[in-house]
Motif scaffolding. Structure first.
Motif, short mmCIF file in Angstrom:
data_model
loop_
_atom_site.label_atom_id
_atom_site.label_comp_id
_atom_site.label_asym_id
_atom_site.label_seq_id
_atom_site.Cartn_x
_atom_site.Cartn_y
_atom_site.Cartn_z
N ALA A 89 0.86 -1.17 0.00
CA ALA A 89 0.00 0.00 0.00
C ALA A 89 0.90 1.23 0.00
O ALA A 89 1.59 1.50 0.98
N TYR A 90 0.92 1.95 -1.12
CA TYR A 90 1.73 3.17 -1.24
C TYR A 90 0.86 4.34 -0.81
O TYR A 90 -0.13 4.68 -1.47
N THR A 91 1.20 4.95 0.32
CA THR A 91 0.37 6.02 0.88
C THR A 91 1.22 7.25 1.17
O THR A 91 1.72 7.43 2.29
N PRO A 92 1.41 8.11 0.18
CA PRO A 92 2.18 9.35 0.39
C PRO A 92 1.29 10.44 0.97
O PRO A 92 0.25 10.17 1.56
N LYS A 93 1.71 11.69 0.79
CA LYS A 93 0.99 12.82 1.38
C LYS A 93 -0.40 12.96 0.77
O LYS A 93 -1.38 13.28 1.46
N ASP A 94 -0.51 12.73 -0.54
CA ASP A 94 -1.80 12.77 -1.23
C ASP A 94 -2.24 11.34 -1.52
O ASP A 94 -1.48 10.40 -1.28
N PRO A 95 -3.45 11.14 -2.04
CA PRO A 95 -3.93 9.78 -2.25
C PRO A 95 -2.94 8.91 -3.01
O PRO A 95 -2.25 9.36 -3.93
N GLY A 96 -2.86 7.63 -2.60
CA GLY A 96 -1.86 6.73 -3.13
C GLY A 96 -2.43 5.58 -3.92
O GLY A 96 -3.51 5.69 -4.54
N LEU A 97 -1.73 4.45 -3.89
CA LEU A 97 -2.10 3.29 -4.70
C LEU A 97 -1.90 2.00 -3.90
O LEU A 97 -0.93 1.87 -3.15
N PHE A 98 -2.79 1.06 -4.09
CA PHE A 98 -2.62 -0.30 -3.61
C PHE A 98 -2.12 -1.10 -4.80
O PHE A 98 -2.80 -1.20 -5.82
N VAL A 99 -0.91 -1.66 -4.69
CA VAL A 99 -0.24 -2.24 -5.85
C VAL A 99 0.03 -3.73 -5.66
O VAL A 99 0.50 -4.15 -4.61
N VAL A 100 -0.27 -4.48 -6.69
CA VAL A 100 0.20 -5.86 -6.83
C VAL A 100 1.11 -5.87 -8.04
O VAL A 100 0.71 -5.49 -9.14
N GLY A 101 2.36 -6.28 -7.84
CA GLY A 101 3.32 -6.31 -8.94
C GLY A 101 3.89 -7.70 -9.12
O GLY A 101 3.95 -8.49 -8.18
N ALA A 102 4.30 -8.01 -10.35
CA ALA A 102 4.85 -9.32 -10.63
C ALA A 102 5.81 -9.25 -11.81
O ALA A 102 5.71 -8.37 -12.66
N ALA A 103 6.76 -10.18 -11.84
CA ALA A 103 7.65 -10.39 -12.98
C ALA A 103 7.42 -11.82 -13.46
O ALA A 103 7.37 -12.75 -12.65
N LEU A 104 7.29 -12.02 -14.76
CA LEU A 104 6.82 -13.30 -15.27
C LEU A 104 7.24 -13.52 -16.72
O LEU A 104 7.70 -12.59 -17.40
N ARG A 105 7.05 -14.73 -17.18
CA ARG A 105 7.24 -15.04 -18.60
C ARG A 105 6.09 -14.43 -19.39
O ARG A 105 4.95 -14.33 -18.91
N HIS A 106 6.38 -14.04 -20.63
CA HIS A 106 5.36 -13.36 -21.43
C HIS A 106 4.08 -14.19 -21.54
O HIS A 106 2.97 -13.66 -21.37
N GLU A 107 4.22 -15.48 -21.80
CA GLU A 107 3.04 -16.32 -22.05
C GLU A 107 2.21 -16.56 -20.79
O GLU A 107 1.07 -17.03 -20.86
N GLN A 108 2.78 -16.24 -19.62
CA GLN A 108 2.05 -16.46 -18.36
C GLN A 108 1.17 -15.28 -17.98
O GLN A 108 0.45 -15.34 -16.97
N ALA A 109 1.19 -14.22 -18.78
CA ALA A 109 0.47 -13.00 -18.40
C ALA A 109 -1.02 -13.21 -18.17
O ALA A 109 -1.55 -12.77 -17.13
N PRO A 110 -1.76 -13.86 -19.07
CA PRO A 110 -3.21 -14.02 -18.82
C PRO A 110 -3.50 -14.74 -17.51
O PRO A 110 -4.35 -14.31 -16.71
N ALA A 111 -2.83 -15.86 -17.28
CA ALA A 111 -3.09 -16.64 -16.06
C ALA A 111 -2.65 -15.90 -14.81
O ALA A 111 -3.32 -15.98 -13.76
N THR A 112 -1.53 -15.16 -14.89
CA THR A 112 -1.06 -14.41 -13.72
C THR A 112 -2.03 -13.31 -13.35
O THR A 112 -2.37 -13.12 -12.17
N ILE A 113 -2.50 -12.56 -14.33
CA ILE A 113 -3.47 -11.50 -14.05
C ILE A 113 -4.73 -12.08 -13.43
O ILE A 113 -5.24 -11.58 -12.41
N ARG A 114 -5.20 -13.16 -14.01
CA ARG A 114 -6.44 -13.78 -13.52
C ARG A 114 -6.28 -14.25 -12.07
O ARG A 114 -7.12 -13.95 -11.22
#
Length: 870
Positions: A289-314
Motif C-alpha cells: 500500500a503506497y500512501t504518500p501525502k496525497d492519495p496513493g495506490l494499492f499495488v500488486v506487482g509481478a515479474a513473469l514469462r510473457h506467455e504467463q500474463a493471462p493466467a497471472t493477471i487472472r
C-alpha cells in the motif's frame, strides 16, 4: 527532543549510543509533485546542484569533506520531499553538521556547473530508460494519475531538464529552501545539548519564509478500468495492478497495510503461495500500500514469462478479490500484524534508518506521534475492517493494469479488461464467501531453554568462542542494543568449488535449502517462519556457501531450532527442486534486461580463462538440467558438514543460551564430506583482452580491470585505499569524469578480493558517443596513480572513508554476523573486523603506488563493453 527555531526550522534530536556514528538529515518539504509542468525535474536537479559548491566549498568538496571524515553523503528526491543525508563518525559530528548546513543554506549554483550537471541528469534519465521495471513503474503512475503531478516522473523529462536556467534554479531554491520548510533530523552518538547550541549558531540567522507551492490538482475519482499493454525488446514481462487508495492520514491506512501484508508480505502470503509457488505463474510477486501525502495506490506487482500474463493477471485478481469477499482468517491476520509490527524493530538497527523514519513522520504526517498511534490502531484492526476497505477500494472499475513485455505477449488491452471484468463478476458475495484457509501449523512452544551456567570469557572484539565435538566452530557476540539476533552459518565452497558441469549448483542449493525439511513441507516451513517473524535465506558466494537467519530476540529459541532443522535436514523434494530450477532458469533468461550485469559477466569471462570465478553463479541451462534432488543432496552432503561449519550468533542473546542450543543442535552432526577440489591458479593476462556485445539500449557500459589480490595478500588493504581514492563522490574518477566532463551518472572503482586472486576495476555507464573518451579518461586516471604517489590529503580521505564506511556498515547484527563467520572461515580470524581500522590506517602513499604498479598493468588490461546496437 523536538523544537523549532524562531525562523521556523524544525529540529529533531534522538540520542543513540549503540554505535559511534551519527546520521544527519535535512528534509526539505518540496518534491516533484510541487513543480509546474515546465519545472518537471527541477526538484531533482536541486538534489544534484547542492553538491556542486557553496561560497566556502568548490565542486566535489562537500563529498570530499565528509568522506575525509569517515562519512557517507548523498540525497534523494521523491514526490513530496528532497532529503540531504549523511552518516559520519560521531567524533566528526560538528564537522558533519557544518557541511550539511553549508550545503543546504549556501549553494552558489554556478552556471557552468549547472550546464554540466544537466548533462549528468540526462545520463541518469537514459539509465532509467534502459530498465524495464522503471519503465513499467512510470507507465503505472501515468495511468493512475491523469491530473495529479504524481503522474510525472520525479526525474523529469529531457526537454524540461535541458531548458532550466540558473534563474529557474535560483527562483525554485529561494521559494522552497527556507528554514520554515526544512526539518533537521539527527540521530546517533552525540550530546543533544551541545548539538542544540551548535544548530542555533549555524541556523539561527537563516532568513526567509516559504514562498508557497504550486497547487496540486486533485486526482478525480476513477471512472472506469484503465489498462496499457506495451510490447518492447525485453526478456521478462512486468505486471502492475493498482487501485487508488487514500493518503497516509486516512483512517483506512492500517487496514490497507494489513491487506497488503496478507497478500504479499512473507513467504506464506497468499499471492506468494498461490500464484508463485503452487501455480508457478510468475518469477516474483509482491503487494504494498503506497500512501504518500496525497492519495496513493494499492499495488500488486509481478515479474513473469510473457506467455504467463493471462493466467497471472487472472489468479492475482482472484486472490485480491477473494480477500475482498471473505477477509483474512484469524491466523492470517495475527501473522500479518506480527510481521508489520516487527518491521519497526528492524528499523532501529541503524541510526540512518531511525532518522529516515522520524523525518518522514514529521514532514509527511506532521507528527512524531504518528508511529505510536499507528501501532495502537494496528492491534485493534479486525478481519471485517480489512474486508471492508478491500470491498470499497479494490474493484475492477477502479483498476489500473500495466503490462510491459515482449512481442510474444499473448493478450492486448481488450483481453486484460475482459479478464478483470470476469474476475469482478466472480467475486463471491459475503454470504457466499469462500471457506477460510486451513489453519497454519502452530509455532513451537516458546519455553525459554535453560542451560548450566558456565563461566565464559570473551576473546578479542568481545567474541565468545567454542569448538563443538562435531568440529563446528561457534562464535557468539552479544549486542543488546536492539532486541534482534542474527545467525550466520558459513562453509568454504560456493562458486570456487564448481566446474563447467556443476556450474550453478550452489545457487540452486541456496534457493532450495529453505523450501522444506525432512519433516516439514515448504508451505509449512514458510508459515512457521512468518509466525515467528523470522527470515531464513540461503547464500552462495564466490568463496563460500552459507545460511542466514534473522530473528526477534523474543523468538530466538524456536527460530534457532528451525534454522538448525533447515541446515541439518533439508528436504530437497522433487517438486521444490523443479520449481526453483525453473525460477533460476528464468533469471538466466532475463539477464539481458540488465546491461550492466551483462557487462560484468563479460568481464569475468574475459579476465578468468581457467578459474571458476569466470562462471556465472546462476549456471547455464545445460548445467542446471542435470541437478535433480539426488544430485543436490549429494553435493550438499559431500561438501558442507559440521567440520566445515562456522556458526556466528550476534545480537541480544545470552552466551550460555546460545552455546547450549548450538551444542544440542549441532554437537553431534556427523560430517560425510569428500575431499575439497583442488582449484588451480589463474595466470595473469599476457596481453590486453577485450570483450564486447551490442544490445538494444540507450547507454553503454564499460568495465576496465585487472587480476587482483587474495584475502591473505599484503597489498589487499593498499588496493582498497586505491579504489577509494578513485571512487566515491570525492574521488578522482567522479570529479574528473562526472563533475568536470559530464560523461556519466555512474562511475566507480572497485576492489574485490577472494581466496584466490580477485579483481580490481573501474565501471562507467555513459552515452555511446562518449564511450571512447570515457575509456581514455579512465586510463589517464589509472596512469596517474601508477606514475606518482597519491597526495597525503587523498590518503587521509580514503582511509577515513573506508574506516567510517566499515563502521557504518557494521551497525546491523546481520552484517557483523556475516563478517565474523566469513572471516573465520577464510582463515582471517573472527576478530578481523575489529582490526580493519589499524590495518587501513597503516597503509602508506608508497604502498598504494606500489600496489598500483604491481596490479594495474595498462598494457594487459581487460575491457568489457556493452553498447547500443549500431
Amino acid at each position: 527532543m523536538q523544537y523549532r527555531l524562531p525562523n521556523g526550522l524544525t529540529v529533531i534530536l534522538e540520542q543513540n549510543r549503540a554505535a559511534p556514528v551519527v546520521a544527519l538529515q535535512a528534509w526539505v518539504q518540496v518534491g516533484s509533485a510541487d513543480e509546474s509542468d515546465r519545472e518537471a525535474g527541477l526538484a531533482h536537479l536541486h538534489e544534484h546542484m547542492l553538491f556542486k559548491g557553496t561560497n566556502r566549498r568548490g565542486p566535489g568538496e562537500i563529498a570530499r569533506d565528509i568522506e575525509s571524515r569517515g562519512g557517507e553523503v548523498n540525497a534523494w528526491t521523491s514526490f513530496d520531499q528532497t532529503v540531504y543525508h549523511l552518516t559520519i563518525a560521531s567524533s566528526f559530528f560538528e564537522e558533519g553538521l557544518e557541511v550539511l548546513t553549508d550545503q543546504v543554506r549556501d549553494s552558489v549554483f554556478d552556471p557552468d556547473e549547472l550546464s554540466r550537471e544537466i548533462e549528468v541528469v540526462i545520463e541518469e534519465i537514459k539509465r532509467a530508460g534502459d530498465m524495464p521495471s522503471r519503465r513499467a513503474s512510470r507507465a503505472l503512475f501515468e495511468s493512475a494519475y491523469t491530473a495529479h503531478t504524481y503522474g510525472r516522473p520525479v526525474i523529469g523529462f529531457p526537454e524540461t531538464v535541458r531548458s532550466f536556467t540558473r534563474d529557474d534554479v535560483l527562483g525554485f531554491y529561494r521559494r522552497h529552501y527556507t528554514p520554515d520548510n526544512v526539518a533537521l533530523v539527527i540521530v546517533g552518538d552525540f550530546d543533544p545539548e551541545k548539538a542544540r547550541a551548535r544548530i542555533d549558531a549555524l541556523w539561527g540567522d537563516a532568513k526567509g519564509r516559504h514562498g508557497g507551492r504550486h497547487a496540486r490538482t486533485p486526482e478525480p475519482e476513477p471512472t472506469g478500468f484503465r489498462t496499457k499493454v506495451m510490447r518492447e525488446a525485453v526478456q521478462e514481462t512486468h505486471l502492475a495492478l493498482a487501485w487508488p487508495i487514500p493518503h497516509i492520514l486516512s483512517d483506512d491506512l492500517v487496514a490497507l497495510d494489513l491487506a497488503a501484508a496478507v497478500l504479499g508480505n512473507g513467504d506464506s502470503a497468499r499471492l506468494v503461495q498461490e500464484v508463485k509457488r503452487d501455480r508457478h505463474l510468475c518469477n516474483e510477486i509482491y503487494s504494498y500500500a503506497y500512501t504518500p501525502k496525497d492519495p496513493g495506490l494499492f499495488v500488486v506487482g509481478a515479474a513473469l514469462r510473457h506467455e504467463q500474463a493471462p493466467a497471472t493477471i487472472r489468479e492475482a485478481l482472484r486472490q485480491v478479490y477473494r480477500l475482498r469477499a471473505e477477509g483474512p482468517s484469524g491466523k492470517e491476520l495475527e501473522v500479518a500484524k506480527h510481521l508489520v509490527e516487527s518491521e519497526q524493530i528492524w528499523q532501529r538497527e541503524t541510526v540512518q534508518g531511525v532518522a529516515r523514519k522520524l523525518g518522514f513522520y514529521e514532514t509527511v504526517t506532521g507528527s512524531l506521534d504518528f508511529e505510536r498511534r499507528y501501532y495502537e490502531a494496528l492491534r485493534s484492526v479486525t478481519s471485517d475492517q480489512i474486508r471492508d476497505v478491500c470491498d470499497r477500494f479494490l474493484r475492477s472499475s477502479r483498476l489500473n493494469a500495466i503490462l510491459l513485455g515482449g512481442e510474444e505477449l499473448p493478450l492486448g488491452e481488450e483481453e486484460v479488461a475482459a479478464i478483470a471484468e470476469e474476475e469482478e463478476r466472480g467475486v463471491p458475495s459475503r454470504r457466499q464467501a469462500a471457506a477460510a484457509p486451513p489453519p497454519r501449523p502452530a509455532a513451537a512452544a516458546e519455553v525459554p531453554p535453560t542451560f548450566p551456567k558456565k563461566a565464559r570469557t570473551p576473546g578479542a572484539a568481545g567474541i565468545f568462542r567454542e569448538r563443538l565435538a562435531s568440529g563446528a566452530t561457534v562464535l557468539v557476540k552479544p549486542e543488546p542494543s536492539v532486541p534482534v539476533v542474527a545467525v550466520r552459518a558459513a562453509f568454504l565452497g560456493g562458486l570456487r568449488f564448481e566446474d563447467e558441469r556443476t556450474n550453478g549448483i550452489n545457487h540452486l542449493l541456496a534457493r532450495t535449502i529453505t523450501k522444506g525439511t525432512g519433516k516439514r513441507s515448504a508451505k509449512e516451513l514458510a508459515a512457521l517462519s512468518d509466525e515467528l517473524a523470522a527470515s531464513f535465506v540461503g547464500a552462495s558466494g564466490r568463496n563460500s556457501f552459507g545460511f542466514r537467519g534473522d530473528f526477534l530476540a523474543t523468538k530466538f529459541e524456536p527460530a534457532f531450532r528451525l534454522f538448525a532443522e533447515c541446515l541439518r535436514d533439508p528436504g530437497f523434494g522433487d517438486r521444490e527442486v523443479e520449481r526453483e530450477r525453473a525460477l533460476q532458469l528464468e533469471e538466466i533468461r532475463t539477464r539481458d534486461d540488465s546491461p550492466a550485469s551483462v557487462a560484468f559477466d563479460l568481464f569475468s569471462r574475459a579476465l578468468y580463462t581457467r578459474h571458476p570465478y569466470r562462471f556465472d553463479p546462476l549456471g547455464t541451462a545445460e548445467s542446471l538440467a542435470a541437478f535433480d534432488p539426488a544430485a543436490i543432496g549429494s553435493w550438499y552432503e559431500g561438501r558442507y558438514g559440521a567440520d566445515n561449519l562456522v556458526l556466528s550468533i550476534v545480537g541480544d542473546v545470552e552466551p550460555n543460551t546460545a552455546f547450549g542450543l548450538a551444542e544440542e543442535l549441532f554437537g553431534e552432526w556427523a560430517s560425510k564430506r569428500a575431499t575439497p577440489p583442488v582449484v588451480g591458479i589463474e595466470p595473469s593476462p599476457a596481453e590486453a583482452r577485450r570483450a564486447s556485445r551490442q544490445m538494444d539500449k540507450q547507454q553503454a557500459h564499460l568495465i576496465l580491470g585487472f587480476l587482483g589480490a587474495r584475502f591473505q595478500d599484503p597489498e589487499r588493504h593498499a588496493l582498497g585505499v586505491l579504489a577509494s581514492v578513485l571512487a566515491g563522490q570525492g574521488g578522482r574518477l567522479f570529479f574528473e569524469l562526472r563533475d568536470k566532463r559530464s560523461m556519466a551518472y555512474s562511475v566507480t572503482a572497485f576492489n574485490l578480493e577472494g581466496i584466490d586472486h580477485g579483481y580490481f576495476g573501474v565501471y562507467i555507464g555513459t552515452s555511446p558517443e562518449k564511450l571512447a573518451d570515457a575509456e581514455a579518461g579512465i586510463r589517464d586516471e589509472l596512469a596517474k596513480v601508477i606514475a606518482q604517489p597519491i597526495t597525503d590529503e587523498e590518503l587521509l580521505r580514503a582511509q577515513r572513508y573506508l574506516v567510517g564506511s566499515h563502521a557504518i556498515g557494521l551497525q546491523r547484527n546481520d552484517a557483523r554476523a556475516a563478517s565474523i563467520a566469513l572471516d573465520e572461515a577464510y582463515g582471517l580470524g573472527a576478530e578481523s573486523f575489529s582490526l580493519y581500522r589499524e590495518r587501513i590506517e597503516a597503509v602508506t602513499r608508497e604502498q598504494v603506488q606500489d600496489a598500483a604498479k604491481r596490479y594495474l598493468d595498462l598494457d594487459r588490461s581487460v575491457v568489457a563493453v556493452v553498447s547500443p546496437s549500431a
